[in-house]
Motif scaffolding. Structure first.
Motif, short mmCIF file in Angstrom:
data_model
loop_
_atom_site.label_atom_id
_atom_site.label_comp_id
_atom_site.label_asym_id
_atom_site.label_seq_id
_atom_site.Cartn_x
_atom_site.Cartn_y
_atom_site.Cartn_z
N THR A 170 43.46 55.77 -62.67
CA THR A 170 44.11 54.60 -63.28
C THR A 170 44.61 53.67 -62.19
O THR A 170 44.29 52.49 -62.18
N LYS A 171 45.40 54.22 -61.24
CA LYS A 171 45.90 53.41 -60.13
C LYS A 171 45.25 53.79 -58.81
O LYS A 171 45.29 53.01 -57.86
N GLU A 172 44.70 55.00 -58.73
CA GLU A 172 44.08 55.44 -57.48
C GLU A 172 43.12 56.59 -57.78
O GLU A 172 43.10 57.14 -58.88
N ARG A 173 42.32 56.93 -56.77
CA ARG A 173 41.48 58.11 -56.82
C ARG A 173 41.64 58.86 -55.50
O ARG A 173 40.76 58.84 -54.65
N ASP A 174 42.80 59.49 -55.34
CA ASP A 174 43.13 60.18 -54.10
C ASP A 174 43.15 61.69 -54.33
O ASP A 174 43.77 62.18 -55.27
N ILE A 175 42.47 62.40 -53.42
CA ILE A 175 42.41 63.85 -53.48
C ILE A 175 42.99 64.42 -52.19
O ILE A 175 42.68 63.94 -51.09
N LEU A 176 43.82 65.44 -52.31
CA LEU A 176 44.29 66.20 -51.16
C LEU A 176 43.55 67.52 -51.15
O LEU A 176 43.52 68.24 -52.16
N LEU A 177 42.92 67.83 -50.02
CA LEU A 177 42.08 69.02 -49.92
C LEU A 177 42.52 69.88 -48.75
O LEU A 177 42.73 69.39 -47.65
N LEU A 178 42.65 71.17 -49.00
CA LEU A 178 42.88 72.13 -47.95
C LEU A 178 41.89 73.27 -48.17
O LEU A 178 42.07 74.10 -49.06
N GLY A 179 40.83 73.28 -47.37
CA GLY A 179 39.76 74.25 -47.56
C GLY A 179 38.42 73.55 -47.51
O GLY A 179 38.19 72.67 -46.68
N GLU A 180 37.53 73.90 -48.44
CA GLU A 180 36.19 73.31 -48.45
C GLU A 180 35.76 72.96 -49.86
O GLU A 180 35.97 73.74 -50.80
N ALA A 181 35.15 71.79 -50.02
CA ALA A 181 34.66 71.36 -51.33
C ALA A 181 33.48 70.41 -51.15
O ALA A 181 33.38 69.70 -50.15
N TYR A 182 32.60 70.44 -52.15
CA TYR A 182 31.46 69.53 -52.19
C TYR A 182 31.69 68.57 -53.35
O TYR A 182 32.01 68.98 -54.47
N PHE A 183 31.53 67.27 -53.09
CA PHE A 183 31.83 66.23 -54.08
C PHE A 183 30.58 65.45 -54.47
O PHE A 183 29.78 65.07 -53.60
N GLU A 184 30.43 65.20 -55.76
CA GLU A 184 29.48 64.22 -56.27
C GLU A 184 30.32 63.17 -56.98
O GLU A 184 30.72 63.34 -58.14
N VAL A 185 30.62 62.08 -56.26
CA VAL A 185 31.62 61.11 -56.69
C VAL A 185 31.04 60.09 -57.66
O VAL A 185 29.98 59.51 -57.42
N ALA A 186 31.74 59.88 -58.77
CA ALA A 186 31.36 58.85 -59.73
C ALA A 186 31.58 57.47 -59.10
O ALA A 186 32.63 57.21 -58.51
N HIS A 187 30.60 56.59 -59.20
CA HIS A 187 30.65 55.29 -58.55
C HIS A 187 31.69 54.37 -59.19
O HIS A 187 31.78 54.26 -60.41
N ASN A 188 32.49 53.72 -58.34
CA ASN A 188 33.48 52.76 -58.81
C ASN A 188 33.88 51.89 -57.62
O ASN A 188 34.72 52.28 -56.81
N ASP A 189 33.28 50.69 -57.51
CA ASP A 189 33.56 49.81 -56.37
C ASP A 189 35.01 49.35 -56.33
O ASP A 189 35.58 49.11 -55.26
N GLU A 190 35.62 49.21 -57.50
CA GLU A 190 36.98 48.66 -57.56
C GLU A 190 38.06 49.71 -57.27
O GLU A 190 39.20 49.37 -56.98
N LEU A 191 37.70 50.96 -57.37
CA LEU A 191 38.66 52.03 -57.15
C LEU A 191 38.04 53.08 -56.23
O LEU A 191 37.48 54.06 -56.68
N PRO A 192 38.12 52.83 -54.91
CA PRO A 192 37.52 53.77 -53.95
C PRO A 192 38.08 55.18 -54.09
O PRO A 192 39.22 55.37 -54.52
N PHE A 193 37.27 56.14 -53.71
CA PHE A 193 37.64 57.56 -53.79
C PHE A 193 38.02 58.02 -52.38
O PHE A 193 37.27 57.82 -51.42
N TYR A 194 39.21 58.61 -52.24
CA TYR A 194 39.68 59.07 -50.94
C TYR A 194 39.90 60.59 -50.96
O TYR A 194 40.43 61.14 -51.92
N VAL A 195 39.49 61.23 -49.87
CA VAL A 195 39.79 62.64 -49.66
C VAL A 195 40.56 62.76 -48.36
O VAL A 195 40.09 62.31 -47.30
N THR A 196 41.75 63.35 -48.43
CA THR A 196 42.54 63.63 -47.23
C THR A 196 42.49 65.12 -47.00
O THR A 196 42.89 65.90 -47.85
N ALA A 197 41.95 65.50 -45.83
CA ALA A 197 41.74 66.92 -45.55
C ALA A 197 42.22 67.27 -44.15
O ALA A 197 41.56 66.94 -43.16
N ASN A 198 43.39 67.89 -44.06
CA ASN A 198 43.86 68.47 -42.81
C ASN A 198 43.80 67.51 -41.63
O ASN A 198 43.39 67.87 -40.53
#
Length: 360
Positions: A170-198
């Motif tokens: 709604t306001k953001e697409r922020d993920i906090l990750l500790l470990g390992e993950a594989y992402f298939e991100v849904a496209h959205n130019d107006e709301l970038p997807f962020y992953v913060t990992a260690n």
């Protein structure tokens, strides 16, 4: 067995108690009957925990790869928890045991799903107001898959925690990750997807990529399979970032903040999500870390084995047991291994095996 299980939470967080309830283990049955007979004042908390465990176990979805909508998870947890929660519980972390997972009773996304009571009870009403966070944790030797509210699909490896807020999508697409993950991100130019990992921060709009950043690692690896990502260091005020192309593997050294880029078969790095582990010139010390997570085992490099920490190994595993793999390592390098049986709590209960690898 000394008295250490008093409240509902104590029983919920006990893997031995979960095994007793879910698998009806004869070994654990004798153990817990003796405990409850010795400490009858804990029977009420034990019974309440039993109802919660069985309630969670009766949820829908029956395989480790079923995708479970997040709102559905919240509703199911809320219903079960509100029905049986004790008056002593204020902020409770629910940890359904891996025995539920292994019994095929609940969806893997539910396994070790940690939800605070305040989040569960206020999720719907506060969804668009006060940011609150919940996390999904996948334990050792397990894997899971989930679908985020924006349609992004995530494969989560063992010993991995993912956090995101109720304002996600709604306001953001922020993920906090500790470990390992594989992402298939849904496209959205107006709301970038962020992953913060260690220490690393990855920005995407729609792509397929893998991030590996465990807390006990000195590096963060980002592998791009498809699309485009931008990699930067958390706290870097310069605004500089590195753009990756498909087939790139970026390794961020957390000690000096330097990033190295290599071109290789990135599918080896994401094979874990399909049940395979591929090692290509991986040092012994790193191999053992991965095997520990994959098999829920303890591997100790003892004595002169320290001189072989950086010895590289190349092999692929799929259905092999840990002893079979250790036999291979001992044939491929001047190593040998022994086993030691230990108790997980100092009492008579479940035995755990410690594998001791040393030079020969």
């Amino acid at each position: 067995m000394q008295k250490k299980y008093i409240d509902i939470d104590d029983f919920l967080n006990s893997e031995n108690y979960n095994e007793f309830i879910i698998q009806k283990s004869v070994k654990q049955q004798k153990r817990w009957e003796a405990y409850l007979k010795k400490f009858p004042d804990t029977k009420h908390a034990a019974n309440q925990a039993k109802k919660i465990i069985l309630g969670l176990g009766s949820m829908e979805d029956h395989t480790s790869l079923i995708e479970v909508p997040d709102v559905k998870l919240h509703n199911q947890f809320e219903e079960t928890w509100n029905k049986y929660r004790g008056e002593k519980s204020k902020t409770v972390i629910l940890k359904t045991s891996k025995y539920i997972y292994r019994g095929g009773i609940a969806a893997a996304a539910v396994i070790f799903l940690m939800i605070s009571f305040s989040l569960v009870t206020n999720y719907v009403s506060n969804k668009n107001t006060i940011p609150e966070y919940f996390s999904v944790y996948v334990p050792t030797a397990e894997q899971s898959r989930l679908t985020l509210p924006d349609g992004t699909r995530v494969w989560v490896n063992s010993e991995t925690e993912i956090k995101y807020s109720n304002q996600f999508n709604t306001k953001e697409r922020d993920i906090l990750l500790l470990g390992e993950a594989y992402f298939e991100v849904a496209h959205n130019d107006e709301l970038p997807f962020y992953v913060t990992a260690n220490g690393a921060r990855i920005k995407v709009t729609g792509t397929k990529f893998n991030v590996k950043g465990y807390s006990n690692d000195s590096k963060v690896e980002t592998v791009l399979v498809e699309g485009k990502v931008e990699l930067s260091r958390v706290g870097d005020q310069s605004g500089s970032s590195i753009e990756l192309s498909p087939g790139d593997k970026a390794t961020l050294n957390l000690e000096d903040s330097k990033v190295s880029i290599s071109r290789e078969d990135v599918m080896d790095d994401v094979a874990w999500k399909d049940g395979r582990l591929v090692f290509r010139n991986i040092p012994l010390q790193e191999v053992c870390k991965t095997l520990e997570r994959h098999f829920d085992a303890e591997i100790v490099l003892a004595g002169d084995a320290e001189n072989l920490y950086n010895h590289p190994f190349t092999f692929t595993i799929e259905n092999e047991t840990l002893p079979m793999i250790l036999e291979y390592l001992c044939k491929a390098a001047p190593l040998m291994y022994d086993t030691k049986y230990i108790d997980d709590d100092g009492e008579h209960g479940i035995e755990k095996i410690e594998y001791i690898v040393s030079a020969r």
